[in-house]
Design an enzyme around this catalytic site. Structure first.
Site, short mmCIF file in Angstrom:
data_model
loop_
_atom_site.label_atom_id
_atom_site.label_comp_id
_atom_site.label_asym_id
_atom_site.label_seq_id
_atom_site.Cartn_x
_atom_site.Cartn_y
_atom_site.Cartn_z
N HIS A 56 -14.10 -4.10 -25.76
CA HIS A 56 -15.51 -4.96 -25.05
C HIS A 56 -16.62 -4.02 -24.51
O HIS A 56 -17.74 -4.74 -24.44
CB HIS A 56 -14.78 -5.28 -23.70
CG HIS A 56 -13.77 -6.55 -24.36
ND1 HIS A 56 -14.02 -7.51 -25.54
CD2 HIS A 56 -13.15 -6.39 -24.20
CE1 HIS A 56 -13.12 -8.81 -25.05
NE2 HIS A 56 -11.84 -8.21 -24.29
N ASP A 94 -6.82 -8.78 -31.21
CA ASP A 94 -6.24 -8.87 -29.69
C ASP A 94 -6.58 -10.81 -29.58
O ASP A 94 -7.56 -11.24 -30.19
CB ASP A 94 -7.59 -8.15 -28.44
CG ASP A 94 -7.23 -8.10 -27.54
OD1 ASP A 94 -6.46 -7.66 -26.46
OD2 ASP A 94 -8.47 -8.90 -26.99
N HIS A 96 -9.34 -12.00 -27.18
CA HIS A 96 -9.94 -12.14 -26.96
C HIS A 96 -11.05 -11.16 -28.52
O HIS A 96 -10.51 -10.22 -28.71
CB HIS A 96 -11.03 -11.22 -25.48
CG HIS A 96 -9.89 -11.46 -24.66
ND1 HIS A 96 -8.66 -10.37 -23.79
CD2 HIS A 96 -10.00 -13.25 -23.63
CE1 HIS A 96 -8.74 -10.91 -22.56
NE2 HIS A 96 -9.25 -12.57 -23.33
#
Length: 161
Positions: A56, A94, A96
């Protein structure tokens, strides 16, 4: 001054600390070390690093409990340090979407990004990966693996990393 603004801390998900900084640096270093272990001549066939996966983080900021994008750093180092490596594929599995990795490499044709993630679990703005595979909310293991088996081999064939 070894501080981040309230907004920066909130975006990352925890306050700045010396211990947090050292953890983020060592996590990135561990992923880079795993990359070198595999890429150097006569190196290991495979390597992993369980503290990594900070997908991220963007080039200019941390986000979502990710201070530095260790995966992006390792990919960039592989391209820099090993002339035989001309293309890299980042496979992100993942829950996300790997938004930081997607943004970092959006304009770099040498790196392709594949992100398979839960379609209902996006906590921040989505960035376009080279291939995003949305997994339906509540999908089980069999469905998840079926999506992976459907999309990843074709993507590997198309990108030839």
């Amino acid at each position: 001054a070894n501080e981040l603004s309230h907004k920066e801390n909130r975006r990352i998900g925890f306050p700045w600390s010396e211990a947090g900084k050292l953890r983020a640096l060592s996590s990135t270093g561990g992923t880079v070390a795993a990359m070198h272990a595999v890429c150097r001549p006569g190196g290991a066939r495979f390597a992993g690093h369980i503290a990594g996966g900070t997908h991220h983080a963007f080039a200019d900021r941390g986000e979502g409990y990710c201070v530095f994008n260790d995966i992006a750093v390792a990919a960039a180092c592989a391209l820099r340090d090993y002339p035989a490596i001309r293309r890299v594929l980042l496979v992100d599995l993942d829950v996300h979407q790997g938004n930081g990795s997607a943004r970092i490499f959006a304009a770099d044709g040498r790196v392709k990004t594949y992100s398979q993630h839960c379609e209902g679990n996006l906590f921040s703005a989505r960035e376009a990966s080279d291939l995003d595979v949305d997994v339906p909310v509540g999908e089980g293991d069999d469905g998840y693996l079926a999506l992976l088996g459907e999309h990843l081999p074709r993507f590997l064939e198309a990108t030839q990393p």
